[in-house]
Enzyme design. Structure first.
Site: not given
Ligand code: UD1
Ligand code: CA
Length: 496
Positions: A57, A121, A418
């Site tokens: 985004r 995550t 100067n």
């Molecule tokens: C996650 C949380 C959610 C929380 C939210 C806060 C989980 C499952 N959910 O959701 O409870 O409210 O963050 O913003 O954790 N990332 C990786 N590798 C991956 C997946 C993600 O490094 O395989 C990193 C992403 O780059 C990001 C972070 O982890 O920086 C969060 O991942 P994202 O997929 O955005 O989680 P949310 O759905 O936002």
């Protein structure tokens, strides 16, 4: 946190601290003052920063975590916050397009852990676990949540390190859409986190959200991570699943509120980035004011680096301070100035619209308006540098003045000199740079070209309009001037 759907859901506000409903509050009161030293008592702290996301985004060729906040990449703010906690080690989980991230952050003292497939995550954290000993406390941060507050993180790590459960930063917000929700039992004990896509209508109404930041002892976390499954709406290994596993084992789950919601907000797009930039700049401005600088408008200064200030400083509107800037007592900065990596000594006035970089400005100087001091410009006490004057790699001695339309480069200028309007040190012959030396008490008339290498000795006077290519002797008038001629019957050319 990084996925609220609409721009509006970014500006959630804390609708109330959870003091009443949060069973961790009492525990916090007793743990607030840890034994000192390592935030987790005796266990080493390992920070895991998740940065494998693509940041679609942002609509950018630059990985999201390299976008700048206050002049520094988002990721470097997070790494610094981890450093501020005295972490034994910082692990950064990077993924797709991560080469650029590693390259940009070569100076950072971190362990790089690659996550080849983005499986969630929980999977991301698991990639870092082999490098973390069982007795460590693990604190999970996000590369795109840049303004995390050291005190809140310290508290979170301490809560987790002291016991065998999990500590989470959670916040009650008025629009929880998009976040994981904190599910509690009627007594207020945390039962688990449910992601938006997996939540019932009733759960979606919960206002308390998971910020994503959590801490736990590594030995425990390792076991809980192994038990994660992909049996959920997104088919991912959710880190948040570890909370339910901890609860099943009867481990305590404690929550910590942020001091301000902005410290747990993430950057998904440039609108959110700008919001956090303004929040952060406001805080930096407040710090300057508390340290003794008056700001004409705290909303119209940008600090992109480290500023050290004395007392009774005044900074007018639209000033940008970058890198390492030192402002001495009673320094005044006019509107529209850009000042980078510069020391300005006490009682100096920088007037409007100056651009100053890598300079050292002495006590009681007057600079500008519209002056440019480039790297290695060194002004001694009481020097005046006026409008449209450029100084580069040059020292100006005490009380010397160059007030109008002048270039002084690669020069050593004595005291009480100067420099007239329009004087140029011609320092470049097309191949090399050469030095101009001007002694004390010299007067250089207007429009003089000093063709370096050249020396103008002490007490010399140079007549206006001269081109000086040979050394000018002391205490004498030197000039080069073609005799003036008049052509009485000369006609201007006319248009045919
Ligand atoms: C996650 C949380 C959610 C929380 C939210 C806060 C989980 C499952 N959910 O959701 O409870 O409210 O963050 O913003 O954790 N990332 C990786 N590798 C991956 C997946 C993600 O490094 O395989 C990193 C992403 O780059 C990001 C972070 O982890 O920086 C969060 O991942 P994202 O997929 O955005 O989680 P949310 O759905 O936002
Ligand atoms: Ca997210």
């Amino acid at each position: 946190m990084n996925h609220p759907g609409s721009p509006g859901d970014y500006n959630r506000r804390v609708i109330g601290r959870k003091e009443q409903m949060n069973p961790s509050t009492l525990e916090r009161a007793t743990l607030r003052h840890p034994r000192s030293g390592s935030p987790s008592g005796v266990t080493p702290l390992h920070v895991v920063i998740l940065a494998a996301g693509q940041g679609k985004r942002m609509r950018s060729d630059l990985p999201k975590v390299l976008h700048l906040l206050a002049g520094r990449p988002l990721l470097s703010h997070v790494i610094d916050a981890a450093g501020g906690l005295g972490a034994a080690r910082v692990h950064v989980v990077y993924g797709h397009g991560g080469g650029a991230v590693r390259e940009a952050m070569t100076a950072a003292d971190v362990e790089w852990v690659e996550q080849r497939e983005r499986l969630g995550t929980g999977h991301a954290v698991a990639q870092a676990m082999p490098g973390i000993p069982d007795d460590a406390t693990v604190l999970v941060l996000y590369g795109d949540v840049p303004l995390v507050n050291t005190a809140t993180l310290h508290e979170t790590a301490t809560l987790a390190g002291g016991g065998s459960g999990i500590a989470l930063i959670t916040a009650a917000v008025d629009d929880p859409g998009g976040y994981g929700r904190i599910v509690r039992d009627p007594d207020g004990h945390v039962l688990g986190i449910v992601e938006e896509g997996d939540a019932s209508d009733e759960q979606r109404a919960i206002a308390e959200i998971n910020t994503g930041i959590l801490a736990a002892r590594a030995g425990k976390l390792r076991g809980w991570l192994r038990r994660l499954s992909r049996d959920n709406a997104q088919g991912e290994y959710y880190l948040t699943g570890v909370v339910a596993h901890a609860v099943e084992e009867g481990m305590p789950v404690r929550t910590v509120p942020p001091e301000a919601i902005e410290e747990v907000l993430g950057v998904n797009d440039r609108v959110q980035l700008a919001t956090l930039e303004r929040f952060h700049q406001r805080r930096l401005a407040e710090t300057l004011m508390r340290e003794g600088a008056s700001l004409a408008d705290p909303a119209r200064i940008d600090v992109r680096g480290r500023v050290r200030t004395g007392r009774d400083i005044f900074i007018d509107v639209n000033v940008v301070l970058e890198g390492d800037v030192v402002l001495g007592d009673r320094v005044s900065i006019g509107p529209g100035c850009v000042i980078r990596d510069t020391v300005i000594e006490p009682d100096t006035e920088i007037r409007a619209h100056c651009v100053i970089e890598g300079a050292h400005v002495g006590v009681g100087c007057l600079v500008g308006p519209f002056a440019r001091l480039r790297p290695d410009a060194r002004l001694a006490r009481g020097v005046h540098v006026g409008n449209f004057v450029e100084v580069k790699n040059a020292a100006l001695g005490e009380s010397s003045k160059a007030n109008h339309l002048t270039y002084i480069g690669d020069s050593r200028v004595g005291r009480d000199v100067n420099v007239g309007a329009g004087v140029v040190t011609c320092n470049y012959d097309g191949a090399s740079k050469h030095t101009t030396v001007i002694g004390d008490d010299v007067f250089i008339g207007s429009g003089v070209m000093l063709v370096a290498p050249v020396t103008v000795h002490t007490g010399a006077t140079i007549g206006a309009g001269s081109t000086i290519g040979k050394d000018a002797p002391p205490d004498a008038l030197t000039l080069t001037r073609a005799p003036q001629k008049t052509f009485k019957h000369w006609q201007r050319p006319r248009k045919r």
